[in-house]
Scaffold this active site. Structure first.
Site, short mmCIF file in Angstrom:
data_model
loop_
_atom_site.label_atom_id
_atom_site.label_comp_id
_atom_site.label_asym_id
_atom_site.label_seq_id
_atom_site.Cartn_x
_atom_site.Cartn_y
_atom_site.Cartn_z
N THR A 194 0.84 -1.20 0.00
CA THR A 194 0.00 0.00 0.00
C THR A 194 0.88 1.25 0.00
OG1 THR A 194 -1.78 -1.11 1.15
CG2 THR A 194 -1.56 1.25 1.58
N VAL A 223 -13.02 -4.92 2.12
CA VAL A 223 -12.40 -3.60 2.19
C VAL A 223 -11.48 -3.58 3.40
CG1 VAL A 223 -12.81 -1.13 2.50
CG2 VAL A 223 -14.38 -2.47 1.10
N ASP A 225 -8.34 -1.39 5.79
CA ASP A 225 -8.32 -0.20 6.64
C ASP A 225 -8.05 1.09 5.87
OD1 ASP A 225 -5.73 -1.37 6.14
OD2 ASP A 225 -4.90 0.13 7.49
N GLY A 247 -4.99 -5.15 7.28
CA GLY A 247 -6.03 -4.15 7.48
C GLY A 247 -7.08 -4.47 8.52
N1 ASP Z 1 -3.70 -2.29 4.79
C1 ASP Z 1 -4.02 -2.74 3.47
C2 ASP Z 1 -5.29 -3.54 3.51
O1 ASP Z 1 -5.49 -4.28 4.44
C3 ASP Z 1 -2.94 -3.57 2.88
C4 ASP Z 1 -1.59 -2.94 2.87
O2 ASP Z 1 -1.25 -2.15 3.73
O3 ASP Z 1 -0.83 -3.19 1.95
O4 ASP Z 1 -6.05 -3.44 2.58
#
Ligand code: ASP
Length: 327
Positions: A194, A223, A225, A247
């Site tokens: 991300t 979905v 975080d 997340g």
């Molecule tokens: N936090 C993101 C999610 O759970 C994934 C990530 O940080 O790469 O969608």
């Protein structure tokens, strides 16, 4: 003896809350970097992208632009790079789609915009910002979000634009591992990637933004975080946070807001507040990941409990730095 008026003026200058002498920009390109898979060549390419994102965002701040514009510009560079799990290069869902999530928040006004599950939006951060600035809402999802995108002239692309062979391969591996029952259905073992940015501008205003493809092999409209205000993205007058990691845990702990609440109400330094949440609260539940967090004085911190986290910053002195592993 100094004249009384001068002493009062000096005190006012020191005590002016939230007024930064120099702007600061901090970005991340995701936690979960695996030491063993980080080749020198990959590291070099990631560093080039991170520096380009920092340069784009910081040039806004340097010329007196807003923290909101700075985080938008930085995220755009990372979304357009195939090397991060956001925009082009996003991970694949169980069904072989790319579903993108993003959020942005303006700390000075507490305005926010977010989108989730979009499949045709080239730059989800621009749509999140349009939701904030051009709609009466905060959070739009799926087909509705894309219908709104059309009304405000946000660029839509064919879904093939997002595809990279590496992400496709990661999905195939996740599916195989899942069939062998080695990992959870949400693909825990697949690294994240991300992107996020937090900034403090010359006016002393903070902003935060995050953009992601979520987690490899996600399904059922999952979905994470990142687009949830307070979980993966949050900014107010005291603090700005963008998170990355597993997340589900960042949602359950309302991680980004928790960090800012510790700063605002418990008067904790930003480094301590972020460390408590990332290194204690979340791992205790079984989650992992990291954050970038910045306060209104330009102090920032980048804690993570994975092997590495792509991260970079331009500090109060204007010095740029990019780091990857836990050095
Ligand atoms: N936090 C993101 C999610 O759970 C994934 C990530 O940080 O790469 O969608």
């Amino acid at each position: 003896m100094f004249p009384r008026i001068l002493i009062i003026a000096a005190l006012c200058l020191v005590a002016r809350p939230g007024v930064a002498a120099m702007p600061v920009l901090v970005i991340h390109g995701g936690a979960g970097v695996i030491r063993a898979t980080l080749t020198p060549e990959k590291e070099k390419l990631v560093r080039v992208d991170m520096e380009a994102a920092l340069t784009a965002g910081y040039s806004v701040l340097k010329s007196g632009g807003s923290s909101l514009d700075a985080v938008t510009k930085a995220i755009l560079v990372l979304e357009n790079s195939p090397r991060f799990n956001a925009g082009k290069g996003a991970v694949f869902t169980h069904d072989g789609h790319n579903e993108l999530d993003s959020a942005i928040m303006d700390g000075a006004t507490l305005r926010a915009g977010a989108v989730a599950g979009v499949r045709h939006v080239k730059n989800p951060v621009l749509l999140a910002r349009a939701v904030m600035e051009k709609s009466p809402h905060v959070f739009l999802t799926g087909a509705g979000a894309e219908a709104f995108a059309k009304t405000v002239g946000i660029e839509l692309v064919d879904p093939s634009y997002f595809r990279t062979d590496q992400r496709w391969q990661e999905l195939q591996e996740a599916l195989k591992a899942e069939a062998k029952n080695q990992h959870s259905a949400l693909g825990r073992a697949i690294h994240y990637g991300t992107v996020g940015a937090v900034a403090l501008d010359k006016q002393g205003h903070l902003a935060a933004a995050t953009s992601t493809g979520g987690m490899t092999n996600k399904r059922w409209g999952r979905v994470g975080d990142s687009p949830i205000i307070g979980a993966g993205t949050y900014a107010n007058a005291h603090c700005a946070v963008s998170a990355t990691g597993w997340g589900e845990y960042y949602i359950r702990t309302v991680a980004a807001h928790d960090i800012c609440a510790r700063v605002e109400y418990a008067k904790k330094p930003i480094a301590q507040a972020a460390k408590e949440v990332v290194m204690d609260v979340i791992p205790k539940l079984g989650g992992d990941g990291g954050v970038i967090a910045l306060d209104a004085d330009g102090n920032f911190t980048t804690p993570f409990n994975t092997d590495g986290m792509y991260r970079g910053w331009v500090d109060r002195e204007g010095k740029m730095h990019v780091a990857i592993l836990g050095e």
